[in-house]
Design a protein around this motif. Structure first.
Motif, mmCIF file in Angstrom:
data_model
loop_
_atom_site.group_PDB
_atom_site.id
_atom_site.type_symbol
_atom_site.label_atom_id
_atom_site.label_comp_id
_atom_site.label_asym_id
_atom_site.label_seq_id
_atom_site.Cartn_x
_atom_site.Cartn_y
_atom_site.Cartn_z
ATOM 1 N N THR A 45 0.835 -1.205 0.000
ATOM 2 C CA THR A 45 0.000 0.000 0.000
ATOM 3 C C THR A 45 0.869 1.254 0.000
ATOM 4 O O THR A 45 0.613 2.206 -0.745
ATOM 5 N N ALA B 179 -6.047 -13.053 -3.505
ATOM 6 C CA ALA B 179 -7.432 -12.929 -3.968
ATOM 7 C C ALA B 179 -8.407 -13.431 -2.912
ATOM 8 O O ALA B 179 -9.460 -12.825 -2.670
ATOM 9 N N PHE C 16 -8.599 -10.876 -0.109
ATOM 10 C CA PHE C 16 -9.385 -9.706 -0.499
ATOM 11 C C PHE C 16 -10.868 -10.042 -0.520
ATOM 12 O O PHE C 16 -11.717 -9.217 -0.179
ATOM 13 N N ASN C 17 -11.184 -11.283 -0.916
ATOM 14 C CA ASN C 17 -12.577 -11.711 -0.921
ATOM 15 C C ASN C 17 -13.129 -11.797 0.499
ATOM 16 O O ASN C 17 -14.299 -11.485 0.744
ATOM 17 N N ALA D 265 -12.456 -7.079 2.211
ATOM 18 C CA ALA D 265 -12.245 -6.179 1.079
ATOM 19 C C ALA D 265 -11.766 -4.805 1.555
ATOM 20 O O ALA D 265 -12.484 -3.809 1.479
ATOM 21 N N ASN D 266 -10.526 -4.768 2.053
ATOM 22 C CA ASN D 266 -9.947 -3.489 2.471
ATOM 23 C C ASN D 266 -8.836 -3.078 1.518
ATOM 24 O O ASN D 266 -8.442 -3.830 0.623
ATOM 25 N N ALA D 267 -8.320 -1.872 1.710
ATOM 26 C CA ALA D 267 -7.328 -1.315 0.781
ATOM 27 C C ALA D 267 -6.039 -2.125 0.772
ATOM 28 O O ALA D 267 -5.440 -2.345 -0.287
ATOM 29 N N ASN E 5 -5.564 -5.360 1.425
ATOM 30 C CA ASN E 5 -5.735 -6.626 0.714
ATOM 31 C C ASN E 5 -5.889 -6.410 -0.786
ATOM 32 O O ASN E 5 -5.423 -7.225 -1.595
ATOM 33 N N LYS E 6 -6.528 -5.314 -1.171
ATOM 34 C CA LYS E 6 -6.644 -4.987 -2.596
ATOM 35 C C LYS E 6 -5.264 -4.743 -3.199
ATOM 36 O O LYS E 6 -4.931 -5.257 -4.283
ATOM 37 N N ASN E 7 -4.449 -3.967 -2.501
ATOM 38 C CA ASN E 7 -3.111 -3.664 -3.008
ATOM 39 C C ASN E 7 -2.209 -4.892 -2.991
ATOM 40 O O ASN E 7 -1.344 -5.049 -3.857
ATOM 41 N N LEU F 8 -3.271 -7.876 -3.613
ATOM 42 C CA LEU F 8 -3.690 -8.619 -4.801
ATOM 43 C C LEU F 8 -3.067 -8.032 -6.063
ATOM 44 O O LEU F 8 -2.536 -8.763 -6.912
ATOM 45 N N ILE F 9 -3.123 -6.708 -6.194
ATOM 46 C CA ILE F 9 -2.525 -6.043 -7.361
ATOM 47 C C ILE F 9 -1.026 -6.344 -7.433
ATOM 48 O O ILE F 9 -0.484 -6.660 -8.499
#
Length: 278
Positions: free
Chosen positions: A155, A217, A220-221, A224-226, A228-230, A232-233
């Protein structure tokens, strides 16, 4: 009956003895990356709290200091558990399995929280008829534990970066880089070393990054926070990058994969236009 101080002294002396004779470290079977999995288990309840990795230095420091020290693969450095959260782990016992390739630490978890999500254990999801369900309560909000550090390394890196990519430019750059790294000195870069090691090592990395992307993934599922999203990316970017390294081994330009994706979607005209502009 020994006093608390006398027990602590005995532990320190034992650590010093180990440091004077490191033969015990030679008996540990570290993998090709120089790592061994380490399981942290509560020394009283027996509950598994977390699993991490150790290299030779991390294991030696753990034995010497009686504090859990791991090796962070994402940050590529030693990680003293609790250095950011304050949730240190005092090590009471270290065990090696029959194959000498897994470590178990019997530990006392300070603060009662081992997981970065604010739970006692990282294994807080249980398989039920409905799938994976969270069965452990969150004891503390990660934002309260880490403060500004709650934004993980991925992040922070993304938030501080101003980079914006043009897909064709990035692919062309990576394709050219792979071509150059194949003939470069193995010690000159990570990619050059991968090519020097051979195809099997490259494929192993692709597999590892695939698993990391799957785990990210799922995380994040679940939440669903920032962060975990980052994560995944970041992991998908690692997977794409190592896939491009693999293509480079066979002298295949990454652009041809993009062309194939465009063909499937009927976008070949856009690709031609992009190619003409470069």
């Amino acid at each position: 009956m020994r006093s608390e101080n006398s027990v602590h002294t005995i532990s320190i002396n034992f650590g010093e003895q180990l440091m004077n004779n490191l033969q015990w470290l030679d008996e540990v079977k570290f993998n090709e990356q120089g790592l061994v999995p380490a399981i942290a288990q509560h020394h009283q309840t027996g509950r598994v709290l977390m699993v991490a990795w150790m290299n030779r230095e991390a294991l030696a420091r753990t034995a010497e200091k009686n504090q859990a020290v791991y090796f962070s693969r994402s940050r590529n450095k030693l990680w003293h558990k609790g250095e950011e959260s304050g949730h240190f782990q005092t090590v009471h016992e270290i065990r090696l399995d029959c194959d000498a390739d897994v470590i178990i630490l019997q530990i006392e978890q300070h603060g009662g929280i081992a997981c970065h999500t604010g739970r006692e254990s990282c294994f807080y999801r249980k398989l039920t008829a409905n799938g994976w369900e969270i069965v452990d309560a969150q004891l503390k909000d990660p934002n309260q534990i880490y403060g500004e550090q709650a934004a993980n390394a991925h992040t922070l890196a993304m938030s501080q970066s101003k980079a914006q990519a043009e897909q064709v430019e990035v692919l062309a750059y990576l394709g050219q880089m792979m071509s150059e790294r194949k003939t470069a000195n193995p010690d000159s870069s990570y990619v050059a070393k991968l090519y020097h090691t051979g195809l099997n090592k490259i494929l192993e990395k692709v597999g590892e990054e695939s698993v990391e992307a799957i785990i990210a993934a799922k995380d994040f599922n679940t939440e669903a926070n920032a962060n975990n999203k980052n994560d995944l990316i970041y992991e998908v970017a690692d997977l794409w990058f190592h896939s491009i390294v693999m293509l480079g081994y066979f002298d295949i330009e990454p652009q041809v994969v993009l062309n194939e994706l465009a063909r499937r979607q009927g976008l070949s005209g856009l690709v031609e236009k992009a190619n003409r502009s470069h």
